[in-house]
Design an enzyme around this catalytic site. Sequence first.
Site, mmCIF file in Angstrom:
data_model
loop_
_atom_site.group_PDB
_atom_site.id
_atom_site.type_symbol
_atom_site.label_atom_id
_atom_site.label_comp_id
_atom_site.label_asym_id
_atom_site.label_seq_id
_atom_site.Cartn_x
_atom_site.Cartn_y
_atom_site.Cartn_z
ATOM 1 N N CYS A 1 -4.813 2.327 -3.682
ATOM 2 C CA CYS A 1 -3.574 2.913 -3.143
ATOM 3 C C CYS A 1 -2.404 1.929 -3.260
ATOM 4 C CB CYS A 1 -3.736 3.373 -1.694
ATOM 5 S SG CYS A 1 -5.045 4.573 -1.490
ATOM 6 N N HIS B 1 0.878 -1.172 0.000
ATOM 7 C CA HIS B 1 0.000 0.000 0.000
ATOM 8 C C HIS B 1 0.921 1.229 0.000
ATOM 9 C CE1 HIS B 1 -2.689 3.012 1.845
ATOM 10 N NE2 HIS B 1 -3.692 2.258 1.439
ATOM 11 N N GLN C 1 -4.148 -5.067 7.197
ATOM 12 C CA GLN C 1 -5.142 -6.047 6.736
ATOM 13 C C GLN C 1 -5.053 -7.372 7.484
ATOM 14 O OE1 GLN C 1 -7.552 -5.193 4.886
ATOM 15 N NE2 GLN C 1 -6.815 -3.339 3.906
ATOM 16 N N LYS D 1 -10.312 -0.619 10.807
ATOM 17 C CA LYS D 1 -10.513 -1.834 10.002
ATOM 18 C C LYS D 1 -10.842 -3.029 10.899
ATOM 19 C CE LYS D 1 -7.126 -0.403 6.501
ATOM 20 N NZ LYS D 1 -7.913 0.144 5.405
ATOM 21 N N ASP E 1 3.418 -4.196 8.019
ATOM 22 C CA ASP E 1 2.164 -3.465 7.844
ATOM 23 C C ASP E 1 1.038 -4.468 8.095
ATOM 24 O OD1 ASP E 1 -0.153 -2.351 6.939
ATOM 25 O OD2 ASP E 1 0.675 -1.566 5.069
HETATM 26 N N1 C6P Z 1 -6.209 0.444 2.936
HETATM 27 C C1 C6P Z 1 -8.041 -0.006 1.447
HETATM 28 O O1 C6P Z 1 -9.168 0.217 0.991
HETATM 29 P P1 C6P Z 1 -4.957 3.869 7.115
HETATM 30 O O2 C6P Z 1 -5.597 4.625 6.006
HETATM 31 O O3 C6P Z 1 -3.790 4.586 7.717
HETATM 32 O O4 C6P Z 1 -5.942 3.376 8.138
HETATM 33 O O5 C6P Z 1 -4.399 2.510 6.453
HETATM 34 C C2 C6P Z 1 -3.485 2.574 5.396
HETATM 35 C C3 C6P Z 1 -3.204 1.190 4.875
HETATM 36 C C4 C6P Z 1 -1.942 0.654 5.030
HETATM 37 N N2 C6P Z 1 -1.660 -0.586 4.637
HETATM 38 C C5 C6P Z 1 -2.568 -1.381 4.070
HETATM 39 C C6 C6P Z 1 -2.183 -2.780 3.679
HETATM 40 C C7 C6P Z 1 -3.863 -0.896 3.868
HETATM 41 O O6 C6P Z 1 -4.769 -1.690 3.304
HETATM 42 C C8 C6P Z 1 -4.189 0.420 4.262
HETATM 43 C C9 C6P Z 1 -5.547 0.990 4.011
HETATM 44 C C10 C6P Z 1 -7.562 0.832 2.605
HETATM 45 O O7 C6P Z 1 -7.310 -0.881 1.000
HETATM 46 C C11 C6P Z 1 -7.731 2.294 2.342
HETATM 47 S S1 C6P Z 1 -6.703 2.860 1.017
#
Ligand code: C6P
Length: 415
Positions: free
Chosen positions: A361, A118, A198, A221, A195
Site C-alpha cells: 500500500c 502508506h 508503525q 499492530k 502516522d
Molecule cells: N500497513 C502493512 O502491511 P490500518 O489498516 O488502518 O490499521 O493501518 C493503515 C496504515 C497506515 N500507515 C502505515 C504506515 C501503515 O503501515 C498502515 C498499515 C499494513 O504495511 C497494512 S497495508
Amino acid sequence: MVSIRKDFPILSRQVRGKPLVYLDNAATSQKPRAVIQALSEYYEQHNANVHRAVHTLGQEVTERYEEARQKVADFIGAPAEGIIFTRGTTEAINLVSYTWAEANISPGDEILTTPMEHHSNLLPWQRVAQARGASLKFIPMSPQGTLSLSALDTLLTERTKLVALTHMSNVLGAITPVKEIARRAHEKGALVLVDGAQSVPHIPVDVKDLDCDFLAFSGHKMLAPTGIGVLYVRPQVLETMEPFQLGGEMAREVWLDRATWNDLPIRFEAGTPNIAGAIALGVAVDYLRNLGMERVREHEIQLTGYALVRFQELPNTEVFGPWDTQQRGGIISFCHTGVHSHDLGTFLDHEGVAIRVGHHCAMPLMELLKVSATGRASFYIYNIKAEVDLLVETLQKAIRYFTPGPRRVARPTNS
Ligand code: C6P
C-alpha cells in the site's frame, strides 16, 4: 525475548507441518493470551453499552472503556481528552481530513507530505487538495528513506497548512525526524499529523516530545484486536473541530432542527464504539508497558542488526532502507534481481515462514525504488534470532530453487 513466546498461543501452531515463523508484524501483530482473555471476559462478564446505562453492567464497561482511554493516553504522553477511539489508523487520518482539513484548508494552501507514505496517509490528502483547491507537496527523499531537511527551507511556507508524515515507513523501516520537522512546520504556522501506525507499537512515542498536533495508530499492530485504533489530537486543536459523524452519544441536546455537542472526546465517537476492542487495547498497552518500550526497541534493534548482516549472504538481493539500526525499525524489505517476491513469499510459506510480499500500500514508493513489489519481513517482541536464521536459510533455498540450472550448480550453497 524468548520467555514471552509462551504468552502467544498462536506461536505454537504449525503451518504446512512446520512451526509457524511469523514475520508479518508490520501488517498485524499476534495477540497475547491476556488480550484474548480480556475479549472473552468482556463478553462473558460485562457486555453492555457505554456512557448510556444506569445499570451495573453499563457502569462497569463505561469505567473500563474510560480506563483504557487513560492507559492509551499515558502510553503516548497525552491527556485523555485528546484520545479518540477509531477503527484504526486509516479512519483516524480520514477523520482529520474530513473535519479539520475541510475547515482549514483553503484554495492556494499547501499540504506537505513524503513520497514514502502508506496510501492511508496520501489518498485523504489528495482528496482534500482536489476538493479545496490546495496543492500537495512532497519532501524529497533518498531511496533509503532519508528526507531532505534542507528542502524544507523552500517547501515550508506561510501557505503550508499541514505537514502529514509517517513516523516509520512500513516498507523501508526508516524512522523520520518528526520532532525537527514539527518544529520547523510550527514556525510557519502549519499543523503536523504523524502516522504512527508503525512507530507507536515499536518505539517509545511521546506526543509532547514530538510536539505533533495529530497522531494516528492502530491497535492491531500493537497486540490488540483489529477494529480499534486511536487518533490523538492536541486538545486546543480538537476544541476547534466540528464532529466527524453525527448520531448517538455525541450530542448533548437535540431539538428537531438543531443540536449541541457533547464533551470532548466523546463528541468524536458517534454511535456504539468498539468497546471490547478498546478495553483489550488497554490490556495490550499494559502488556507493552510491563515489558518496557525501551526494551522493545532495543530487542528490535538487535534483531534487525542481525538480520541485516545475514541478508548480505543472499545473492543478487537488494535490501532497502537505512543500514544504521538506530535510524530504522524492525522492517526489512528486499528484492531479488531474478526471482519475483511473490515466488519467494510462497516458497517461504511452504516452510511455515510468513512474510508479506507486494507493494505494501505504498505504490509511489515502489516507483521511487524502481520495483513493482518487495518481500518484507517485519519483527516484533516475540521474534528471535533462530527465526531470522530460518528466514535467511529458506530464502537461500528459494533463490536456488527458482534460479535456472547452471547458476544453481555454480553457486556455492550451504545445503
Ligand atoms: N500497513 C502493512 O502491511 P490500518 O489498516 O488502518 O490499521 O493501518 C493503515 C496504515 C497506515 N500507515 C502505515 C504506515 C501503515 O503501515 C498502515 C498499515 C499494513 O504495511 C497494512 S497495508
